[in-house]
Write a protein that holds these residues in place. Structure first.
Motif, PDB file in Angstrom:
ATOM      1  N   LEU A   1     -14.533   7.218  29.229  1.00  0.00           N
ATOM      2  CA  LEU A   1     -13.949   7.278  27.892  1.00  0.00           C
ATOM      3  C   LEU A   1     -15.042   7.243  26.826  1.00  0.00           C
ATOM      4  CD1 LEU A   1     -11.538   7.341  25.999  1.00  0.00           C
ATOM      5  CD2 LEU A   1     -11.351   4.861  26.270  1.00  0.00           C
ATOM      6  N   ALA A   2     -16.046   6.407  27.013  1.00  0.00           N
ATOM      7  CA  ALA A   2     -17.152   6.318  26.055  1.00  0.00           C
ATOM      8  C   ALA A   2     -17.887   7.657  25.954  1.00  0.00           C
ATOM      9  CB  ALA A   2     -18.114   5.206  26.456  1.00  0.00           C
ATOM     10  N   ARG A   3     -18.098   8.323  27.080  1.00  0.00           N
ATOM     11  CA  ARG A   3     -18.756   9.644  27.057  1.00  0.00           C
ATOM     12  C   ARG A   3     -17.907  10.658  26.292  1.00  0.00           C
ATOM     13  NH1 ARG A   3     -20.583   7.913  32.128  1.00  0.00           N
ATOM     14  NH2 ARG A   3     -18.781   8.742  33.239  1.00  0.00           N
ATOM     15  N   ALA A   4     -16.591  10.615  26.493  1.00  0.00           N
ATOM     16  CA  ALA A   4     -15.699  11.532  25.772  1.00  0.00           C
ATOM     17  C   ALA A   4     -15.730  11.245  24.269  1.00  0.00           C
ATOM     18  CB  ALA A   4     -14.274  11.413  26.312  1.00  0.00           C
ATOM     19  N   LEU A   5     -15.755   9.976  23.893  1.00  0.00           N
ATOM     20  CA  LEU A   5     -15.828   9.618  22.473  1.00  0.00           C
ATOM     21  C   LEU A   5     -17.158  10.058  21.864  1.00  0.00           C
ATOM     22  CD1 LEU A   5     -14.199   6.090  22.695  1.00  0.00           C
ATOM     23  CD2 LEU A   5     -13.228   8.101  21.554  1.00  0.00           C
ATOM     24  N   ALA A   6     -18.233   9.944  22.624  1.00  0.00           N
ATOM     25  CA  ALA A   6     -19.540  10.398  22.139  1.00  0.00           C
ATOM     26  C   ALA A   6     -19.526  11.910  21.912  1.00  0.00           C
ATOM     27  CB  ALA A   6     -20.638  10.010  23.125  1.00  0.00           C
ATOM     28  N   ALA A   7     -18.904  12.645  22.821  1.00  0.00           N
ATOM     29  CA  ALA A   7     -18.815  14.100  22.664  1.00  0.00           C
ATOM     30  C   ALA A   7     -18.012  14.454  21.409  1.00  0.00           C
ATOM     31  CB  ALA A   7     -18.184  14.727  23.904  1.00  0.00           C
ATOM     32  N   THR A   8     -16.922  13.745  21.182  1.00  0.00           N
ATOM     33  CA  THR A   8     -16.119  13.983  19.981  1.00  0.00           C
ATOM     34  C   THR A   8     -16.913  13.653  18.729  1.00  0.00           C
ATOM     35  OG1 THR A   8     -14.065  13.556  21.173  1.00  0.00           O
ATOM     36  CG2 THR A   8     -13.990  13.340  18.773  1.00  0.00           C
ATOM     37  N   ALA A   9     -17.656  12.561  18.765  1.00  0.00           N
ATOM     38  CA  ALA A   9     -18.479  12.175  17.611  1.00  0.00           C
ATOM     39  C   ALA A   9     -19.496  13.269  17.291  1.00  0.00           C
ATOM     40  CB  ALA A   9     -19.180  10.852  17.889  1.00  0.00           C
ATOM     41  N   ARG A  10     -20.082  13.872  18.318  1.00  0.00           N
ATOM     42  CA  ARG A  10     -21.051  14.956  18.094  1.00  0.00           C
ATOM     43  C   ARG A  10     -20.398  16.133  17.382  1.00  0.00           C
ATOM     44  NH1 ARG A  10     -22.194  13.750  23.305  1.00  0.00           N
ATOM     45  NH2 ARG A  10     -23.937  12.324  23.489  1.00  0.00           N
ATOM     46  N   THR A  11     -19.151  16.453  17.751  1.00  0.00           N
ATOM     47  CA  THR A  11     -18.466  17.573  17.095  1.00  0.00           C
ATOM     48  C   THR A  11     -18.162  17.263  15.640  1.00  0.00           C
ATOM     49  OG1 THR A  11     -16.200  16.894  17.654  1.00  0.00           O
ATOM     50  CG2 THR A  11     -17.378  18.261  19.271  1.00  0.00           C
ATOM     51  N   ARG A  12     -18.176  15.980  15.277  1.00  0.00           N
ATOM     52  CA  ARG A  12     -17.915  15.559  13.898  1.00  0.00           C
ATOM     53  C   ARG A  12     -19.214  15.371  13.107  1.00  0.00           C
ATOM     54  NH1 ARG A  12     -13.352  16.254  15.897  1.00  0.00           N
ATOM     55  NH2 ARG A  12     -11.503  15.025  15.515  1.00  0.00           N
ATOM     56  N   GLY A  13     -20.340  15.748  13.711  1.00  0.00           N
ATOM     57  CA  GLY A  13     -21.611  15.679  13.006  1.00  0.00           C
ATOM     58  C   GLY A  13     -22.337  14.359  13.121  1.00  0.00           C
ATOM     59  N   LEU A  14     -21.837  13.443  13.940  1.00  0.00           N
ATOM     60  CA  LEU A  14     -22.511  12.163  14.130  1.00  0.00           C
ATOM     61  C   LEU A  14     -23.536  12.269  15.253  1.00  0.00           C
ATOM     62  CD1 LEU A  14     -19.386   9.844  13.908  1.00  0.00           C
ATOM     63  CD2 LEU A  14     -21.103  10.219  12.143  1.00  0.00           C
ATOM     64  N   HIS A  15     -24.395  11.274  15.322  1.00  0.00           N
ATOM     65  CA  HIS A  15     -25.427  11.227  16.356  1.00  0.00           C
ATOM     66  C   HIS A  15     -25.211   9.971  17.200  1.00  0.00           C
ATOM     67  CE1 HIS A  15     -27.481  14.530  14.440  1.00  0.00           C
ATOM     68  NE2 HIS A  15     -27.328  13.905  13.290  1.00  0.00           N
ATOM     69  N   PRO A  16     -24.337  10.059  18.205  1.00  0.00           N
ATOM     70  CA  PRO A  16     -24.032   8.864  18.995  1.00  0.00           C
ATOM     71  C   PRO A  16     -25.123   8.527  20.007  1.00  0.00           C
ATOM     72  CG  PRO A  16     -22.812  10.724  19.846  1.00  0.00           C
ATOM     73  CD  PRO A  16     -23.537  11.212  18.610  1.00  0.00           C
ATOM     74  N   THR A  17     -25.298   7.238  20.208  1.00  0.00           N
ATOM     75  CA  THR A  17     -26.145   6.715  21.272  1.00  0.00           C
ATOM     76  C   THR A  17     -25.221   5.966  22.210  1.00  0.00           C
ATOM     77  OG1 THR A  17     -27.981   6.451  19.745  1.00  0.00           O
ATOM     78  CG2 THR A  17     -28.089   5.210  21.803  1.00  0.00           C
ATOM     79  N   LEU A  18     -25.289   6.284  23.475  1.00  0.00           N
ATOM     80  CA  LEU A  18     -24.396   5.717  24.479  1.00  0.00           C
ATOM     81  C   LEU A  18     -25.186   4.761  25.362  1.00  0.00           C
ATOM     82  CD1 LEU A  18     -21.449   6.139  25.456  1.00  0.00           C
ATOM     83  CD2 LEU A  18     -22.316   7.918  26.953  1.00  0.00           C
ATOM     84  N   SER A  19     -24.632   3.563  25.587  1.00  0.00           N
ATOM     85  CA  SER A  19     -25.349   2.598  26.406  1.00  0.00           C
ATOM     86  C   SER A  19     -24.381   1.691  27.155  1.00  0.00           C
ATOM     87  CB  SER A  19     -26.259   1.739  25.524  1.00  0.00           C
ATOM     88  OG  SER A  19     -26.942   0.777  26.296  1.00  0.00           O
ATOM     89  N   ASP A  20     -24.717   1.412  28.399  1.00  0.00           N
ATOM     90  CA  ASP A  20     -24.000   0.403  29.173  1.00  0.00           C
ATOM     91  C   ASP A  20     -24.356  -0.957  28.570  1.00  0.00           C
ATOM     92  OD1 ASP A  20     -23.375  -1.573  31.200  1.00  0.00           O
ATOM     93  OD2 ASP A  20     -23.292   0.078  32.642  1.00  0.00           O
ATOM     94  N   MET A  21     -23.375  -1.826  28.405  1.00  0.00           N
ATOM     95  CA  MET A  21     -23.636  -3.150  27.826  1.00  0.00           C
ATOM     96  C   MET A  21     -24.686  -3.923  28.614  1.00  0.00           C
ATOM     97  SD  MET A  21     -19.948  -4.610  26.800  1.00  0.00           S
ATOM     98  CE  MET A  21     -18.888  -3.721  25.709  1.00  0.00           C
ATOM     99  N   SER A  22     -24.738  -3.700  29.909  1.00  0.00           N
ATOM    100  CA  SER A  22     -25.708  -4.432  30.729  1.00  0.00           C
ATOM    101  C   SER A  22     -27.140  -3.965  30.468  1.00  0.00           C
ATOM    102  CB  SER A  22     -25.363  -4.301  32.212  1.00  0.00           C
ATOM    103  OG  SER A  22     -25.456  -2.952  32.628  1.00  0.00           O
TER     104      SER A  22
END
Length: 151
Positions: free
Chosen positions: A77-98
């Motif tokens: 789900l986090a990867r899908a949200l990051a992909a959506t954020a990219r389409t909205r012009g944002l620059h997401p950084t994805l990280s496992d909490m650990s």
């Protein structure tokens, strides 16, 4: 535009054309959002209740998405949200909490936490360290930060 196209005759011809143009360019989810937005306006909410960023400001915003998961569902789900954020012009950084360095939390402007739960809302094993940090004295205050938790 006929009276049947504009019940009550409340839209100008130009407004009707703009509305038709917009309706051809949105997907069903966007149409539902627009419907809710206009329903809010009809209920008397302030017209400036939603801040639409300019293209320049959106392209400069970063978004940190942290996920905690046992089975991989929250990560997916986090990867899908990051992909959506990219389409909205944002620059997401994805990280496992650990893997996330806790000291960076104070520097985050926009933070999205996606975490699975089990039992009575307990975090998954890989996220326990992050949650213990958040509940501890060393955790920064999040005042002035934009954040959301999806559990």
């Amino acid at each position: 535009m006929t009276d049947a196209d504009d019940p009550g005759g409340t839209l100008t011809l130009e407004q009707g054309r703009l509305l038709q143009q917009l309706s051809r360019s949105v997907d069903p989810a966007q149409a539902r959002w627009i419907s809710g937005y206009f329903a809010g306006l009809g209920a008397g909410l302030a017209r400036d209740c939603v801040d639409f960023p300019s293209e320049d400001s959106a392209s400069q915003r970063s978004l940190t998405i942290l996920y905690g998961t046992e089975t991989g569902n929250a990560a997916e789900l986090a990867r899908a949200l990051a992909a959506t954020a990219r389409t909205r012009g944002l620059h997401p950084t994805l990280s496992d909490m650990s893997d996330y360095k806790h000291r960076h939390l104070a520097d985050e402007a926009d933070l999205l936490i996606v975490v699975s739960t089990y039992g009575e809302g307990d975090p998954p094993q890989p996220a326990i360290g992050f949650f213990e940090y958040l509940e501890g004295r060393k955790a920064p205050r999040l005042e002035g930060k934009r954040f959301a938790v999806l559990a």
